[in-house]
Design an enzyme around this catalytic site. Structure first.
Site, PDB file in Angstrom:
ATOM      1  N   HIS A  53       0.844  -0.976   0.301  1.00  0.00           N
ATOM      2  CA  HIS A  53      -0.645   0.231   0.035  1.00  0.00           C
ATOM      3  C   HIS A  53       0.982   1.109   0.029  1.00  0.00           C
ATOM      4  O   HIS A  53       2.183   0.870   0.847  1.00  0.00           O
ATOM      5  CB  HIS A  53      -0.846  -0.188   0.970  1.00  0.00           C
ATOM      6  CG  HIS A  53      -1.197  -0.857   1.785  1.00  0.00           C
ATOM      7  ND1 HIS A  53      -1.332  -2.216   2.358  1.00  0.00           N
ATOM      8  CD2 HIS A  53      -3.245  -1.447   1.020  1.00  0.00           C
ATOM      9  CE1 HIS A  53      -2.389  -2.962   2.817  1.00  0.00           C
ATOM     10  NE2 HIS A  53      -3.182  -2.469   1.273  1.00  0.00           N
ATOM     11  N   ASP A  56       2.520   1.622   3.598  1.00  0.00           N
ATOM     12  CA  ASP A  56       3.551   0.675   4.210  1.00  0.00           C
ATOM     13  C   ASP A  56       4.709   1.421   3.614  1.00  0.00           C
ATOM     14  O   ASP A  56       5.682   0.891   4.320  1.00  0.00           O
ATOM     15  CB  ASP A  56       3.208  -0.547   3.529  1.00  0.00           C
ATOM     16  CG  ASP A  56       1.750  -1.437   3.517  1.00  0.00           C
ATOM     17  OD1 ASP A  56       0.923  -0.544   4.367  1.00  0.00           O
ATOM     18  OD2 ASP A  56       1.271  -2.320   2.951  1.00  0.00           O
ATOM     19  N   MET A  87       3.071  -5.683  -7.666  1.00  0.00           N
ATOM     20  CA  MET A  87       1.397  -5.123  -6.979  1.00  0.00           C
ATOM     21  C   MET A  87       1.419  -4.234  -6.695  1.00  0.00           C
ATOM     22  O   MET A  87       2.693  -3.912  -5.761  1.00  0.00           O
ATOM     23  CB  MET A  87       0.691  -6.555  -6.862  1.00  0.00           C
ATOM     24  CG  MET A  87      -0.793  -6.001  -6.304  1.00  0.00           C
ATOM     25  SD  MET A  87      -1.012  -5.513  -5.093  1.00  0.00           S
ATOM     26  CE  MET A  87      -1.458  -7.076  -4.129  1.00  0.00           C
ATOM     27  N   GLU A 180     -10.585  -6.511  -5.312  1.00  0.00           N
ATOM     28  CA  GLU A 180     -11.080  -7.958  -3.977  1.00  0.00           C
ATOM     29  C   GLU A 180     -12.101  -7.280  -3.028  1.00  0.00           C
ATOM     30  O   GLU A 180     -12.376  -6.316  -2.577  1.00  0.00           O
ATOM     31  CB  GLU A 180      -9.444  -7.335  -3.143  1.00  0.00           C
ATOM     32  CG  GLU A 180      -9.127  -8.641  -2.241  1.00  0.00           C
ATOM     33  CD  GLU A 180      -7.952  -8.513  -0.984  1.00  0.00           C
ATOM     34  OE1 GLU A 180      -6.924  -8.002  -1.455  1.00  0.00           O
ATOM     35  OE2 GLU A 180      -7.658  -8.877   0.254  1.00  0.00           O
ATOM     36  N   LYS A 182     -14.683  -8.956   0.056  1.00  0.00           N
ATOM     37  CA  LYS A 182     -14.568  -9.473   1.473  1.00  0.00           C
ATOM     38  C   LYS A 182     -15.653  -8.922   2.253  1.00  0.00           C
ATOM     39  O   LYS A 182     -16.532  -8.321   1.778  1.00  0.00           O
ATOM     40  CB  LYS A 182     -13.455  -8.377   2.226  1.00  0.00           C
ATOM     41  CG  LYS A 182     -13.133  -9.061   3.818  1.00  0.00           C
ATOM     42  CD  LYS A 182     -12.610  -8.109   4.610  1.00  0.00           C
ATOM     43  CE  LYS A 182     -11.744  -9.159   5.506  1.00  0.00           C
ATOM     44  NZ  LYS A 182     -10.798  -8.475   6.606  1.00  0.00           N
ATOM     45  N   GLU A 216      -8.883 -13.593  -2.533  1.00  0.00           N
ATOM     46  CA  GLU A 216      -8.448 -14.332  -1.488  1.00  0.00           C
ATOM     47  C   GLU A 216      -9.007 -15.064  -0.507  1.00  0.00           C
ATOM     48  O   GLU A 216     -10.502 -15.122  -0.477  1.00  0.00           O
ATOM     49  CB  GLU A 216      -8.376 -12.379   0.013  1.00  0.00           C
ATOM     50  CG  GLU A 216      -7.824 -13.450   0.818  1.00  0.00           C
ATOM     51  CD  GLU A 216      -7.435 -12.548   1.801  1.00  0.00           C
ATOM     52  OE1 GLU A 216      -7.066 -11.108   1.640  1.00  0.00           O
ATOM     53  OE2 GLU A 216      -6.995 -12.910   3.125  1.00  0.00           O
ATOM     54  N   HIS A 219     -11.253 -14.516   2.554  1.00  0.00           N
ATOM     55  CA  HIS A 219     -12.700 -13.953   2.445  1.00  0.00           C
ATOM     56  C   HIS A 219     -13.429 -14.578   2.091  1.00  0.00           C
ATOM     57  O   HIS A 219     -14.760 -14.531   2.151  1.00  0.00           O
ATOM     58  CB  HIS A 219     -12.201 -12.346   1.677  1.00  0.00           C
ATOM     59  CG  HIS A 219     -10.844 -11.110   1.799  1.00  0.00           C
ATOM     60  ND1 HIS A 219     -11.044 -10.491   1.210  1.00  0.00           N
ATOM     61  CD2 HIS A 219     -10.585 -11.595   3.202  1.00  0.00           C
ATOM     62  CE1 HIS A 219     -10.024  -9.819   2.236  1.00  0.00           C
ATOM     63  NE2 HIS A 219      -9.535 -10.601   3.225  1.00  0.00           N
ATOM     64  N   ASP A 244      -4.565 -14.092  -3.914  1.00  0.00           N
ATOM     65  CA  ASP A 244      -3.957 -13.358  -2.335  1.00  0.00           C
ATOM     66  C   ASP A 244      -4.837 -15.104  -1.417  1.00  0.00           C
ATOM     67  O   ASP A 244      -5.748 -15.255  -1.417  1.00  0.00           O
ATOM     68  CB  ASP A 244      -4.631 -12.537  -1.588  1.00  0.00           C
ATOM     69  CG  ASP A 244      -4.181 -10.754  -1.594  1.00  0.00           C
ATOM     70  OD1 ASP A 244      -3.784 -10.987  -2.399  1.00  0.00           O
ATOM     71  OD2 ASP A 244      -5.359 -10.371  -1.300  1.00  0.00           O
ATOM     72  N   ASP A 254     -11.638 -12.197  10.655  1.00  0.00           N
ATOM     73  CA  ASP A 254     -10.295 -12.377   9.484  1.00  0.00           C
ATOM     74  C   ASP A 254      -9.328 -12.798  10.235  1.00  0.00           C
ATOM     75  O   ASP A 254      -8.034 -12.302  10.697  1.00  0.00           O
ATOM     76  CB  ASP A 254     -10.548 -10.782   9.570  1.00  0.00           C
ATOM     77  CG  ASP A 254      -9.165 -10.118   8.394  1.00  0.00           C
ATOM     78  OD1 ASP A 254      -8.979 -11.579   7.729  1.00  0.00           O
ATOM     79  OD2 ASP A 254      -8.982  -9.193   8.060  1.00  0.00           O
ATOM     80  N   ASP A 256      -6.564 -14.460   8.487  1.00  0.00           N
ATOM     81  CA  ASP A 256      -5.279 -14.780   7.248  1.00  0.00           C
ATOM     82  C   ASP A 256      -4.189 -15.802   8.107  1.00  0.00           C
ATOM     83  O   ASP A 256      -3.161 -14.671   7.964  1.00  0.00           O
ATOM     84  CB  ASP A 256      -4.813 -13.153   7.927  1.00  0.00           C
ATOM     85  CG  ASP A 256      -5.600 -11.890   6.969  1.00  0.00           C
ATOM     86  OD1 ASP A 256      -6.141 -12.465   6.241  1.00  0.00           O
ATOM     87  OD2 ASP A 256      -5.518 -10.840   7.030  1.00  0.00           O
ATOM     88  N   ASP A 286      -0.752 -13.450   1.729  1.00  0.00           N
ATOM     89  CA  ASP A 286      -1.910 -12.005   1.954  1.00  0.00           C
ATOM     90  C   ASP A 286      -1.887 -12.526   3.752  1.00  0.00           C
ATOM     91  O   ASP A 286      -3.051 -13.295   3.482  1.00  0.00           O
ATOM     92  CB  ASP A 286      -2.984 -11.525   1.395  1.00  0.00           C
ATOM     93  CG  ASP A 286      -3.363 -10.470   2.478  1.00  0.00           C
ATOM     94  OD1 ASP A 286      -2.631  -9.417   3.761  1.00  0.00           O
ATOM     95  OD2 ASP A 286      -4.727  -9.417   1.682  1.00  0.00           O
TER      96      ASP A 286
HETATM   97  C1  GLT Z   1      -5.434  -6.154   4.490  1.00  0.00           C
HETATM   98  C2  GLT Z   1      -6.466  -7.036   3.737  1.00  0.00           C
HETATM   99  C3  GLT Z   1      -6.504  -7.904   1.804  1.00  0.00           C
HETATM  100  C4  GLT Z   1      -6.185  -6.853   1.045  1.00  0.00           C
HETATM  101  C5  GLT Z   1      -4.710  -5.496   1.767  1.00  0.00           C
HETATM  102  C6  GLT Z   1      -4.924  -4.566   0.504  1.00  0.00           C
HETATM  103  S1  GLT Z   1      -4.951  -4.658   2.792  1.00  0.00           S
HETATM  104  O1  GLT Z   1      -4.713  -6.600   4.900  1.00  0.00           O
HETATM  105  O2  GLT Z   1      -6.803  -7.713   5.344  1.00  0.00           O
HETATM  106  O3  GLT Z   1      -6.546  -8.175   2.600  1.00  0.00           O
HETATM  107  O4  GLT Z   1      -5.720  -7.792   0.412  1.00  0.00           O
HETATM  108  O5  GLT Z   1      -5.599  -3.248   0.928  1.00  0.00           O
HETATM  109 MN    MN Z   2      -6.494  -9.491   1.025  1.00  0.00          MN
HETATM  110 MN    MN Z   3      -8.108 -11.163   4.595  1.00  0.00          MN
HETATM  111 MN    MN Z   4      -6.940  -9.244   6.634  1.00  0.00          MN
END
Ligand code: GLT
Ligand code: MN
Ligand code: MN
Ligand code: MN
Length: 382
Positions: A53, A56, A87, A180, A182, A216, A219, A244, A254, A256, A286
Site C-alpha cells: 500500500h 506501507d 503489485m 478484492e 470481503k 482472497e 475472504h 491472495d 479475519d 489471515d 496475504d
Molecule cells: C488488508 C486486507 C487485505 C487486502 C490488503 C490490500 S490490506 O490487509 O486484509 O485482504 O488484500 O488492501
Molecule cells: Mn487480501
Molecule cells: Mn484477509
Molecule cells: Mn487481512
C-alpha cells in the site's frame, strides 16, 4: 526440494511481514520492521516479490521530498536484494477520514480525497514497476443501512473505478486493476462481499477489459464459500488478475493464517487448479504470523507459506500422474461427442429423444473411492 525460486512468483505484502500482532483486544507484540529490512528478509526466505500500500512505504503525512527519498532508498533495497514489486495498492481504510468508506462515502470531499490518494498510489506503483493495482474496499460498507440509498454506493464505486481507468490511460501506466472482495470486517457488512459480486459488477464499467479480480482465500471462507469455485469462475471469465493466498476457518474473525494451514485439502485443489490452468500471475501471500511469534517466527511463517504451496504443487503432479486416479477420473468425465450448440433441428431431435432416467441414475460415480485415494495421496501414503 520445496525451495522457492523466482519462477514460482511468490510475493508478500509489506503489511504481512510488518504485521505486529495488534488486534482489537491487544497491542503490538513485535517491533516495527522498516520496509527496506522487509525486502532483505524476503530475499533471505526466498521470495520473489513485494507488494505494498502507499502508506506501507510512505507515511500519509510525508512531504514530497521525504517521499522521493523513501522511494529512492526502497528501489535501491529492491535492486540490491533482487526483489520485484509486481503489485501496488492504496490504503483507503486506516485513516479516520475513511470511517464512512472511501469511494462510497456520503461526503463528496471524502470521495474526492480517496481518488486523489489512489492516483498518487498509482504514481508510486508505476514508479516501482508494478503492473497490477489492487483495490480492496475494506471500509466500503455499513453498520446501519439507514445511512444511504442502498443502490447509491454501486454507482459511486463505478464512477470511481471509471475515473481511475481514465487516469491509467491518461498516464499510460498500463495497470490492470484487481478488485478484492470481503464480506465483513472492518465494517459490519462490506459492499461487494464476494468475488462473484465483483464479476457481476465489472461488465458494467466503462473499461471492463482493464479490470479483474483479486480473490482472497480467507475472504471467501469468511463468507462460508468455496474459494476454489470463485477462483475458477474468475479464471474462466478471463478475470483472475491476482490472488491472495492464506487460510481461514469459516465463521471466525479475519484470521489471515499461513497458507494452507487451516483447510489443506481445499488448498490442494486450489494449488492444483492454479498449476493446471496455466495461471501466470503472482502467488501472493496475504497472511501474517500468529501473535505468539517473534521475528524468527515471522520467517517460519513466510517460509511455511511457500513450502506448503510447493508441497501441494508436488502432490498435484502426483495426482495427475497417478494411474488409478486418472483411470477413475477419465471414466467419470466421458468425452462428449457432437456439439451442444443450439440449432433448430438439433433442438427438435433432443426434444424427441428418450432417456432411461433410472438406468442413468443407477450408476455409481466412484467419488468416494477417488476422494479416498486423494486423501491417501495427501497423507503421504500413496
Ligand atoms: C488488508 C486486507 C487485505 C487486502 C490488503 C490490500 S490490506 O490487509 O486484509 O485482504 O488484500 O488492501
Ligand atoms: Mn487480501
Ligand atoms: Mn484477509
Ligand atoms: Mn487481512
Amino acid at each position: 526440494a520445496y525451495q522457492p525460486r523466482p519462477e514460482h512468483k511468490f510475493s508478500f505484502g509489506l503489511w504481512t511481514i510488518a504485521n505486529r500482532g495488534r488486534d482489537p483486544f491487544g497491542d503490538a507484540v513485535r517491533p516495527t520492521i522498516p520496509p527496506n529490512d522487509i525486502v532483505a528478509l524476503l530475499r533471505e526466505v526466498g521470495a520473489w516479490g513485494v507488494n505494498l500500500h502507499d502508506n506501507d512505504l510512505v507515511p500519509i503525512d510525508a512531504t514530497p521530498s521525504e517521499r522521493d527519498k523513501i522511494v529512492r532508498d526502497f528501489q535501491a533495497a529492491c535492486r540490491q536484494h533482487g526483489i520485484v514489486v509486481p503489485m501496488a495498492t492504496v490504503n483507503l481504510f486506516f485513516d479516520p477520514i475513511f470511517k464512512d468508506g472511501a469511494f462510497t462515502a456520503n461526503d463528496a470531499d471524502v470521495r474526492a480525497y480517496a481518488l486523489q490518494k489512489t492516483m498518487r498510489a498509482m504514481d508510486l506503483g508505476a514508479e516501482l514497476g508494478a503492473k497490477l493495482f489492487v483495490l480492496w474496499g475494506g471500509r466500503e460498507g455499513t453498520e446501519t443501512d439507514a445511512c444511504r440509498r442502498p443502490e447509491e454506493p454501486f454507482k459511486r464505486l463505478r464512477e470511481a473505478i471509471d475515473y481511475l481507468c481514465e487516469y491509467n490511460l491518461d498516464k499510460k501506466y498500463g495497470f490492470k486493476f484487481a478488485l478484492e472482495a470481503k464480506p465483513n470486517e472492518p465494517r459490519g457488512d462490506i459492499y461487494m462481499p464476494t468475488t462473484g459480486a465483483y464479476l457481476g459488477f465489472i461488465p458494467t464499467l466503462a473499461h471492463p477489459e482493464m479490470v479483474g479480480v483479486n480473490p482472497e482465500v480467507a475472504h471467501e471462507h469468511m463468507a462460508g464459500l468455496n474459494a476454489l469455485h470463485a477462483v475458477a469462475q474468475a479464471w474462466e471469465a478471463g478475470k483472475l488478475f491476482h490472488i491472495d493466498l492464506n487460510d481461514q476457518n469459516p465463521g471466525r474473525y479475519d484470521q489471515d493464517f499461513r497458507f494452507a494451514s487451516a483447510t489443506p485439502k481445499s488448498m490442494f485443489w486450489l494449488v492444483k487448479f492454479l498449476e493446471d490452468s496455466g495461471y501466470q500471475g503472482p502467488r501472493h501471500f496475504d497472511a501474517h504470523a500468529y501473535r505468539t511469534e517473534d521475528i524468527a517466527g515471522v520467517k517460519d511463517f513466510a517460509r511455511g507459506c511457500m513450502r506448503s504451496y510447493l508441497i501441494l504443487k508436488e502432490k498435484a503432479q502426483r495426482w495427475n500422474a497417478d494411474k488409478e486416479i486418472q483411470q477413475i477420473f477419465s471414466e467419470i468425465n466421458p468425452q462428449t461427442t457432437g456439439s451442444s450448440k443450439y440449432s433448430h433441428d438439433g433442438a427438435l431431435s433432443l426434444l424427441n429423444r428418450t432417456y432411461d432416467r433410472a438406468a442413468i441414475a443407477k450408476r455409481g460415480l466412484q467419488y468416494e473411492r477417488l476422494d479416498q485415494l486423494t486423501m491417501e495421496l495427501l497423507w503421504g501414503i500413496r
